[in-house]
Design a protein around this motif. Structure first.
Motif, PDB file in Angstrom:
ATOM      1  N   ASP A  39      11.846  -9.968  84.851  1.00  0.00           N
ATOM      2  CA  ASP A  39      10.511  -9.411  85.051  1.00  0.00           C
ATOM      3  C   ASP A  39       9.981  -8.929  83.708  1.00  0.00           C
ATOM      4  OD1 ASP A  39       8.166  -8.329  85.942  1.00  0.00           O
ATOM      5  OD2 ASP A  39       9.091  -6.593  86.913  1.00  0.00           O
ATOM      6  N   GLY A  40       9.260  -9.803  83.019  1.00  0.00           N
ATOM      7  CA  GLY A  40       8.766  -9.481  81.700  1.00  0.00           C
ATOM      8  C   GLY A  40       7.724  -8.381  81.677  1.00  0.00           C
ATOM      9  N   TYR A  89      25.177   3.020  81.956  1.00  0.00           N
ATOM     10  CA  TYR A  89      23.761   3.365  82.022  1.00  0.00           C
ATOM     11  C   TYR A  89      23.657   4.856  82.320  1.00  0.00           C
ATOM     12  CZ  TYR A  89      18.940   3.447  83.791  1.00  0.00           C
ATOM     13  OH  TYR A  89      17.615   3.736  84.010  1.00  0.00           O
ATOM     14  N   PRO A  90      22.906   5.624  81.525  1.00  0.00           N
ATOM     15  CA  PRO A  90      22.943   7.087  81.663  1.00  0.00           C
ATOM     16  C   PRO A  90      22.065   7.656  82.764  1.00  0.00           C
ATOM     17  CG  PRO A  90      21.541   6.466  79.822  1.00  0.00           C
ATOM     18  CD  PRO A  90      22.130   5.188  80.348  1.00  0.00           C
ATOM     19  N   PHE A  91      21.348   6.794  83.504  1.00  0.00           N
ATOM     20  CA  PHE A  91      20.479   7.312  84.551  1.00  0.00           C
ATOM     21  C   PHE A  91      20.903   6.744  85.905  1.00  0.00           C
ATOM     22  CE2 PHE A  91      18.025   7.256  80.555  1.00  0.00           C
ATOM     23  CZ  PHE A  91      17.812   8.627  80.430  1.00  0.00           C
ATOM     24  N   ILE A  92      20.012   6.709  86.871  1.00  0.00           N
ATOM     25  CA  ILE A  92      20.373   6.336  88.237  1.00  0.00           C
ATOM     26  C   ILE A  92      20.152   4.842  88.459  1.00  0.00           C
ATOM     27  CG2 ILE A  92      19.958   6.781  90.686  1.00  0.00           C
ATOM     28  CD1 ILE A  92      18.868   9.519  89.889  1.00  0.00           C
ATOM     29  N   ALA A  93      21.174   4.190  88.972  1.00  0.00           N
ATOM     30  CA  ALA A  93      21.113   2.766  89.304  1.00  0.00           C
ATOM     31  C   ALA A  93      22.250   2.469  90.268  1.00  0.00           C
ATOM     32  CB  ALA A  93      21.226   1.900  88.053  1.00  0.00           C
ATOM     33  N   ILE A 106      26.758 -20.915  66.535  1.00  0.00           N
ATOM     34  CA  ILE A 106      25.935 -20.393  67.621  1.00  0.00           C
ATOM     35  C   ILE A 106      26.827 -19.844  68.727  1.00  0.00           C
ATOM     36  CG2 ILE A 106      24.201 -20.896  69.371  1.00  0.00           C
ATOM     37  CD1 ILE A 106      23.003 -22.949  67.612  1.00  0.00           C
ATOM     38  N   PHE A 107      26.489 -18.663  69.176  1.00  0.00           N
ATOM     39  CA  PHE A 107      27.141 -18.022  70.312  1.00  0.00           C
ATOM     40  C   PHE A 107      26.111 -17.869  71.423  1.00  0.00           C
ATOM     41  CE2 PHE A 107      29.420 -16.674  66.551  1.00  0.00           C
ATOM     42  CZ  PHE A 107      30.751 -16.665  66.934  1.00  0.00           C
ATOM     43  N   MET A 108      26.549 -18.124  72.649  1.00  0.00           N
ATOM     44  CA  MET A 108      25.677 -17.874  73.786  1.00  0.00           C
ATOM     45  C   MET A 108      26.326 -16.843  74.693  1.00  0.00           C
ATOM     46  SD  MET A 108      23.999 -20.353  76.715  1.00  0.00           S
ATOM     47  CE  MET A 108      22.873 -21.148  75.568  1.00  0.00           C
ATOM     48  N   CYS A 109      25.604 -15.743  74.913  1.00  0.00           N
ATOM     49  CA  CYS A 109      26.036 -14.703  75.833  1.00  0.00           C
ATOM     50  C   CYS A 109      25.175 -14.762  77.083  1.00  0.00           C
ATOM     51  CB  CYS A 109      25.917 -13.330  75.186  1.00  0.00           C
ATOM     52  SG  CYS A 109      26.842 -13.150  73.642  1.00  0.00           S
ATOM     53  N   ARG A 110      25.620 -14.129  78.128  1.00  0.00           N
ATOM     54  CA  ARG A 110      24.869 -14.176  79.383  1.00  0.00           C
ATOM     55  C   ARG A 110      24.987 -12.833  80.084  1.00  0.00           C
ATOM     56  NH1 ARG A 110      27.008 -18.380  81.131  1.00  0.00           N
ATOM     57  NH2 ARG A 110      25.326 -19.846  80.609  1.00  0.00           N
ATOM     58  N   ILE A 111      23.864 -12.374  80.618  1.00  0.00           N
ATOM     59  CA  ILE A 111      23.844 -11.166  81.436  1.00  0.00           C
ATOM     60  C   ILE A 111      23.045 -11.482  82.691  1.00  0.00           C
ATOM     61  CG2 ILE A 111      21.925 -10.299  80.019  1.00  0.00           C
ATOM     62  CD1 ILE A 111      22.793  -7.457  80.791  1.00  0.00           C
ATOM     63  N   GLY A 112      23.622 -11.219  83.851  1.00  0.00           N
ATOM     64  CA  GLY A 112      22.997 -11.561  85.124  1.00  0.00           C
ATOM     65  C   GLY A 112      22.354 -10.369  85.805  1.00  0.00           C
ATOM     66  N   GLY A 113      21.843 -10.605  87.011  1.00  0.00           N
ATOM     67  CA  GLY A 113      21.239  -9.545  87.799  1.00  0.00           C
ATOM     68  C   GLY A 113      19.727  -9.501  87.765  1.00  0.00           C
ATOM     69  N   PHE A 114      19.086 -10.528  87.215  1.00  0.00           N
ATOM     70  CA  PHE A 114      17.634 -10.504  87.031  1.00  0.00           C
ATOM     71  C   PHE A 114      16.858 -11.108  88.200  1.00  0.00           C
ATOM     72  CE2 PHE A 114      19.274  -9.953  82.783  1.00  0.00           C
ATOM     73  CZ  PHE A 114      18.399  -9.043  82.229  1.00  0.00           C
ATOM     74  N   ASP A 115      17.541 -11.617  89.197  1.00  0.00           N
ATOM     75  CA  ASP A 115      16.828 -12.183  90.353  1.00  0.00           C
ATOM     76  C   ASP A 115      16.487 -11.054  91.324  1.00  0.00           C
ATOM     77  OD1 ASP A 115      15.629 -14.137  91.840  1.00  0.00           O
ATOM     78  OD2 ASP A 115      17.488 -14.857  92.763  1.00  0.00           O
ATOM     79  N   THR A 116      15.488 -10.262  90.959  1.00  0.00           N
ATOM     80  CA  THR A 116      15.219  -8.966  91.592  1.00  0.00           C
ATOM     81  C   THR A 116      14.174  -9.091  92.694  1.00  0.00           C
ATOM     82  OG1 THR A 116      13.676  -8.547  89.772  1.00  0.00           O
ATOM     83  CG2 THR A 116      15.895  -7.617  89.583  1.00  0.00           C
ATOM     84  N   HIS A 117      14.494  -9.816  93.763  1.00  0.00           N
ATOM     85  CA  HIS A 117      13.568  -9.930  94.892  1.00  0.00           C
ATOM     86  C   HIS A 117      13.432  -8.605  95.636  1.00  0.00           C
ATOM     87  CE1 HIS A 117      12.944 -14.279  94.720  1.00  0.00           C
ATOM     88  NE2 HIS A 117      14.236 -14.392  94.429  1.00  0.00           N
ATOM     89  N   ALA A 118      14.447  -7.785  95.582  1.00  0.00           N
ATOM     90  CA  ALA A 118      14.429  -6.506  96.306  1.00  0.00           C
ATOM     91  C   ALA A 118      15.157  -5.452  95.490  1.00  0.00           C
ATOM     92  CB  ALA A 118      15.080  -6.656  97.677  1.00  0.00           C
ATOM     93  N   MET A 170      13.679   3.775  86.978  1.00  0.00           N
ATOM     94  CA  MET A 170      15.135   3.670  87.066  1.00  0.00           C
ATOM     95  C   MET A 170      15.508   2.611  88.099  1.00  0.00           C
ATOM     96  SD  MET A 170      16.343   7.678  86.925  1.00  0.00           S
ATOM     97  CE  MET A 170      15.615   8.816  85.757  1.00  0.00           C
ATOM     98  N   GLY A 171      16.778   2.308  88.166  1.00  0.00           N
ATOM     99  CA  GLY A 171      17.244   1.303  89.111  1.00  0.00           C
ATOM    100  C   GLY A 171      17.931   0.150  88.407  1.00  0.00           C
ATOM    101  N   SER A 172      18.112  -0.968  89.119  1.00  0.00           N
ATOM    102  CA  SER A 172      18.894  -2.084  88.591  1.00  0.00           C
ATOM    103  C   SER A 172      18.232  -2.745  87.394  1.00  0.00           C
ATOM    104  CB  SER A 172      19.140  -3.119  89.701  1.00  0.00           C
ATOM    105  OG  SER A 172      17.911  -3.622  90.203  1.00  0.00           O
ATOM    106  N   HIS A 173      16.915  -2.960  87.459  1.00  0.00           N
ATOM    107  CA  HIS A 173      16.250  -3.602  86.320  1.00  0.00           C
ATOM    108  C   HIS A 173      16.213  -2.675  85.118  1.00  0.00           C
ATOM    109  CE1 HIS A 173      12.849  -5.431  83.992  1.00  0.00           C
ATOM    110  NE2 HIS A 173      13.484  -6.534  84.350  1.00  0.00           N
ATOM    111  N   ALA A 174      16.019  -1.395  85.348  1.00  0.00           N
ATOM    112  CA  ALA A 174      16.049  -0.428  84.251  1.00  0.00           C
ATOM    113  C   ALA A 174      17.405  -0.451  83.551  1.00  0.00           C
ATOM    114  CB  ALA A 174      15.745   0.968  84.774  1.00  0.00           C
ATOM    115  N   ALA A 175      18.471  -0.527  84.335  1.00  0.00           N
ATOM    116  CA  ALA A 175      19.807  -0.593  83.738  1.00  0.00           C
ATOM    117  C   ALA A 175      19.960  -1.832  82.873  1.00  0.00           C
ATOM    118  CB  ALA A 175      20.867  -0.560  84.837  1.00  0.00           C
ATOM    119  N   LEU A 176      19.419  -2.954  83.330  1.00  0.00           N
ATOM    120  CA  LEU A 176      19.492  -4.182  82.543  1.00  0.00           C
ATOM    121  C   LEU A 176      18.741  -4.035  81.223  1.00  0.00           C
ATOM    122  CD1 LEU A 176      18.976  -6.811  85.393  1.00  0.00           C
ATOM    123  CD2 LEU A 176      21.085  -6.401  84.101  1.00  0.00           C
TER     124      LEU A 176
END
Length: 550
Positions: A60-61, A272-276, A304-316, A326-332
């Motif tokens: 979510d840009g 993550y220092p807040f609520i998630a 070249i290195f490729m890293c990956r972080i998931g959890g961005f499919d934030t339908h809910a 705060m929440g899951s996207h904030a933590a990301l």
């Protein structure tokens, strides 16, 4: 010796999805000649490194980079998830000196990215996508990986095509004394289409650390079968045996490099220092970048290195229902920003930060309007973040017009190939023939110009015939600009802030060939990073960053 079922299954585990290993519990995949990564590494004359961070699921840009000039429309489209414009958890104004249509606010948990921007080490590229974006996770990732249009279906990736152009006989004779290292390492599960050649299958193995990888690789070795059937299955077996043979060499090398390297005293973030939600609290990116830094410090030649972080499919449940900051996207957002900041702090302490360019990308953004589940659905364009010490910092492109959407989505302003082509052309300095093989030739002329450390074109002076240095750096008051001209010409010296705004012209005159020095007093300026530029005959641009710390 014949191969029994156990040996075959253990060897087959090498071929699942790329030569995979784990360093300190983090899974990695070693691309055995599968991409642009390899070709760049072997053909490049520089020692530059690219670190790609894939935001898996569609980021979510709009909540990462908030359009301040359109905050009212932004809030009206997503009142239940909008980042506040006031209070302790309001968005972070990136740069108040930018034009109104570039005024953006970072998510409040992106303090690290704000600090990097202020140092001149971050750029934002707005509204990146491709024409007729496909809303499928899998198809959209494939489009980004293959380097094609929405209606093209390549079996190879843009990185793989680069490799095949420059090293058609790979993997024969690799590794070798000149190129002992894997030329690309992907941290995660599976080798992406981006690294595939037109032919060849990847191989994979998962272990816990370099020493275990070395031990396991050496335990699976068997004598090859005397006869391999002339069939598709036979070719797969032959390739697996080839990978198994090479893996022995790579395993030992990775073990040695990892053990030879070290991280500085930089503390990489974890919680993550807040609520998630509990599953979102730990930082999955930081340990990956920490391993990359240690490998670089150990002398690895991987490009070249490729890293990956998931959890961005934030339908809910993208945000907390009582606090959208705060929440899951904030933590990301915190995980990305804090991990990259620690990564560059570590690299600077190790003396290698100038060699590393880092960029984020995601298969698509999210829709402008939120849904009733405190989330967002699949959208179109989204920003990319670029980090490094050799950037032209700033915001590229304008804020999306939230009153002129395409079916509720942000329209594309930059094609993703305009961004990647700058990596190929300017960061790795690839030749024209390779760019054509990658199929980026139509994007070179309008590529996004965010790389500052470019070599001069053939129409300009050779690089060694024109140089600019500033000392002392950092400085508490003044600095001396020293520069050399091989030929006479028109010279302009300017000082700019990190946004590119000119603060003063130091010199503008014709000068003859020779070495020059000019003292400049910075005491009237505030502490921060400043950019001195030398323009020769109105075309050649050299820059040097100077840090003022009174």
């Amino acid at each position: 010796m014949t191969m029994n079922r156990r040996d075959f299954m253990r060897l087959s585990s090498l071929a699942g999805s790329g030569l995979m290993l784990k360093l300190n519990g983090i899974p990695l995949h070693t691309m055995e000649g599968n991409g642009l990564l390899h070709t760049i590494a072997k053909s490049s004359l520089n020692d530059r490194i690219l670190v790609l961070i894939q935001l898996h699921g569609g980021n979510d840009g709009l909540n990462m980079v908030v359009p301040i000039d359109q905050y009212g429309d932004y809030y009206n489209h997503r009142p239940n998830i909008a980042i506040p414009s006031s209070g302790q958890r309001k968005y972070i104004t990136l740069d108040s000196t930018l034009p109104d249509n570039k005024q953006v606010g970072l998510h409040p948990d992106m303090v690290g990215s704000k600090a990097m921007y202020d140092e001149g080490n971050m750029a934002i590229i707005q509204n990146v996508s491709y024409e007729n974006m496909n809303g499928s996770h899998f198809r959209s990732r494939d489009v980004w990986y293959m380097g094609g249009d929405y209606d093209e279906y390549f079996s190879s990736g843009w990185m793989g095509r680069y490799l095949e152009h420059s090293y058609p006989n790979y993997p024969e004779n690799y590794p070798n004394s000149i190129h002992p290292d894997p030329l690309a390492i992907e941290i995660g599960t599976g080798v992406s289409l981006a690294f595939h050649r037109s032919e060849g299958i990847p191989a994979g193995l998962s272990i816990q650390n370099p020493n275990a990888f070395y031990d396991l690789i050496n335990s699976v070795g068997v004598d090859p079968p005397l006869n391999v059937p002339d069939s598709h299955a036979g070719k797969e077996i032959e390739y697996m045996l080839q990978i198994e043979k090479q893996s022995n060499n790579y395993a030992g090398r990775l073990k040695d490099v990892f053990n030879a390297g070290s991280n500085s005293a930089t503390v990489y973030p974890d919680l993550y220092p807040f609520i998630a939600p509990g599953e979102a609290l730990h930082n999955p990116l930081a340990p990956q970048l920490k391993i990359v830094s240690r490998l670089i410090s150990g002398g690895i030649g991987t490009k070249i290195f490729m890293c990956r972080i998931g959890g961005f499919d934030t339908h809910a449940n993208q945000v907390l229902n009582n606090n959208p900051s705060m929440g899951s996207h904030a933590a990301l957002m915190y995980h990305i920003s804090s991990a990259v900041k620690a990564f560059y702090d570590d690299l600077k302490n190790l003396g290698v930060a100038d060699r590393v360019l880092t960029m984020t990308f995601s298969e698509f953004g999210r829709r402008v309007a939120s849904n009733a589940s405190y989330g967002t659905d699949h959208g179109n364009a989204a920003p990319m973040l670029i980090y490094g010490t050799c950037l032209n910092p700033g915001v590229y492109g304008e804020n999306p017009n939230l009153q002129n959407l395409q079916n509720g989505n942000i329209p594309m302003q930059h094609d993703y190939r305009q961004v990647f082509s700058s990596v190929v052309k300017d960061w790795f300095q690839a030749p024209e023939a390779a760019i054509q093989e990658v199929k980026f030739e139509n994007f070179i002329d309008n590529r996004v110009d965010y790389i500052q450390c470019k070599s001069l074109s053939t129409a300009e002076l050779f690089k060694e015939n024109l140089w600019l240095k500033c000392y002392p750096n950092p400085t508490a008051q003044s600095t001396t600009l020293s520069y050399y001209l091989h030929q006479a010409g028109m010279v302009q010296l300017e000082i700019k802030d990190v946004t590119g705004r000119k603060l003063a012209t130091l010199l503008s005159k014709e000068q003859g060939a020779g070495q020059y020095a000019l003292d400049f007093d910075l005491s009237r300026y505030q502490n921060g990073t400043y950019i001195f530029s030398l323009v020769y005959n109105y075309s050649t641009l050299l820059t040097q960053k100077v840090v003022l710390n009174k």
